[in-house]
Design an enzyme around this catalytic site. Structure first.
Site, PDB file in Angstrom:
ATOM      1  N   LEU A   1      33.077  15.149   7.855  1.00 18.59           N
ATOM      2  CA  LEU A   1      31.656  15.454   7.587  1.00 18.59           C
ATOM      3  C   LEU A   1      31.149  14.130   6.491  1.00 18.59           C
ATOM      4  CD1 LEU A   1      31.201  19.336   7.569  1.00 18.59           C
ATOM      5  CD2 LEU A   1      30.765  17.502   9.381  1.00 18.59           C
TER       6      LEU A   1
ATOM      7  N   GLY B   1      36.488  22.024   8.863  1.00 20.75           N
ATOM      8  CA  GLY B   1      36.940  22.188   7.556  1.00 20.75           C
ATOM      9  C   GLY B   1      36.147  21.514   6.899  1.00 20.75           C
TER      10      GLY B   1
ATOM     11  N   GLN C   1      33.695  17.542  -1.212  1.00 24.11           N
ATOM     12  CA  GLN C   1      32.752  17.083  -0.390  1.00 24.11           C
ATOM     13  C   GLN C   1      31.299  17.556  -0.629  1.00 24.11           C
ATOM     14  OE1 GLN C   1      35.281  18.234   3.193  1.00 24.11           O
ATOM     15  NE2 GLN C   1      34.091  16.310   4.095  1.00 24.11           N
TER      16      GLN C   1
HETATM   17 NI    NI Z   1      37.061  15.262   5.832  1.00 23.78          NI
END
Ligand code: NI
Length: 169
Positions: free
Chosen positions: A96, A46, A51
């Protein structure tokens, strides 16, 4: 498609409340494509727009992809949880933006999510099992929340220390 830079803890973009997508257009879809490409390259399941440095309410999920399976990407724009189960589950999560770390987090076992799809069409889905965990994790990103925020202060401090140590190497 292009691979984008993934912003990591403690970058301030990860703490912003992302804004609603007003119109699903070519640019929106291009970003979703690039987010998916980035997620695949980084072997994530995901990825949320903040991000990759874009403070918009968008995310991509694909938890079924492996060597034999081409995967089934799910694109969500302006997702909202419209129902959550009383039942909770605990699962190990990673992110991540918090590379190399994992920890147990408690989530709703099932959630019903309303969102706009890749084409801007309204959809609803009942997310269960692993999908439910991933969607709650990614939706948290849209409100500036990281999974480590769900841990006790002690656990979080230990994890952050470990992360900082791993970066010194
Ligand atoms: Ni995350």
């Amino acid at each position: 498609m292009a691979k984008l830079k993934v912003y990591e803890y403690p970058h301030p973009i990860l703490r912003e409340h992302a804004s609603k997508v007003e119109k699903v257009d070519h640019e929106t879809r291009k970003l979703l494509d690039d987010m998916l490409e980035t997620m695949y390259v980084e072997s994530g399941v995901g990825l949320a727009a903040p991000q990759v440095g874009v403070s918009k309410r968008m995310l991509v999920i694909d938890y079924e992809r492996d060597e034999e399976n081409p995967g089934k990407p799910i694109y969500m724009i302006n997702p909202e949880i419209i129902w959550a189960s009383d039942e909770k589950v605990c699962g190990e999560e990673g992110c991540l933006s918090v590379p190399g770390m994992r920890a147990e987090v408690e989530r709703f076992a099932k959630v019903r999510v309303r969102y706009l799809d890749y084409h801007g069409k309204e959809q609803e889905v009942l997310a269960e099992d692993f999908f439910a965990i991933v969607v709650q994790h990614e939706m948290d990103h849209l409100d500036g929340i990281l999974y480590i925020d769900h841990l006790s202060r002690l656990k979080r401090n230990m994890l952050v220390k470990k992360l900082e140590k791993s970066r010194e190497k």
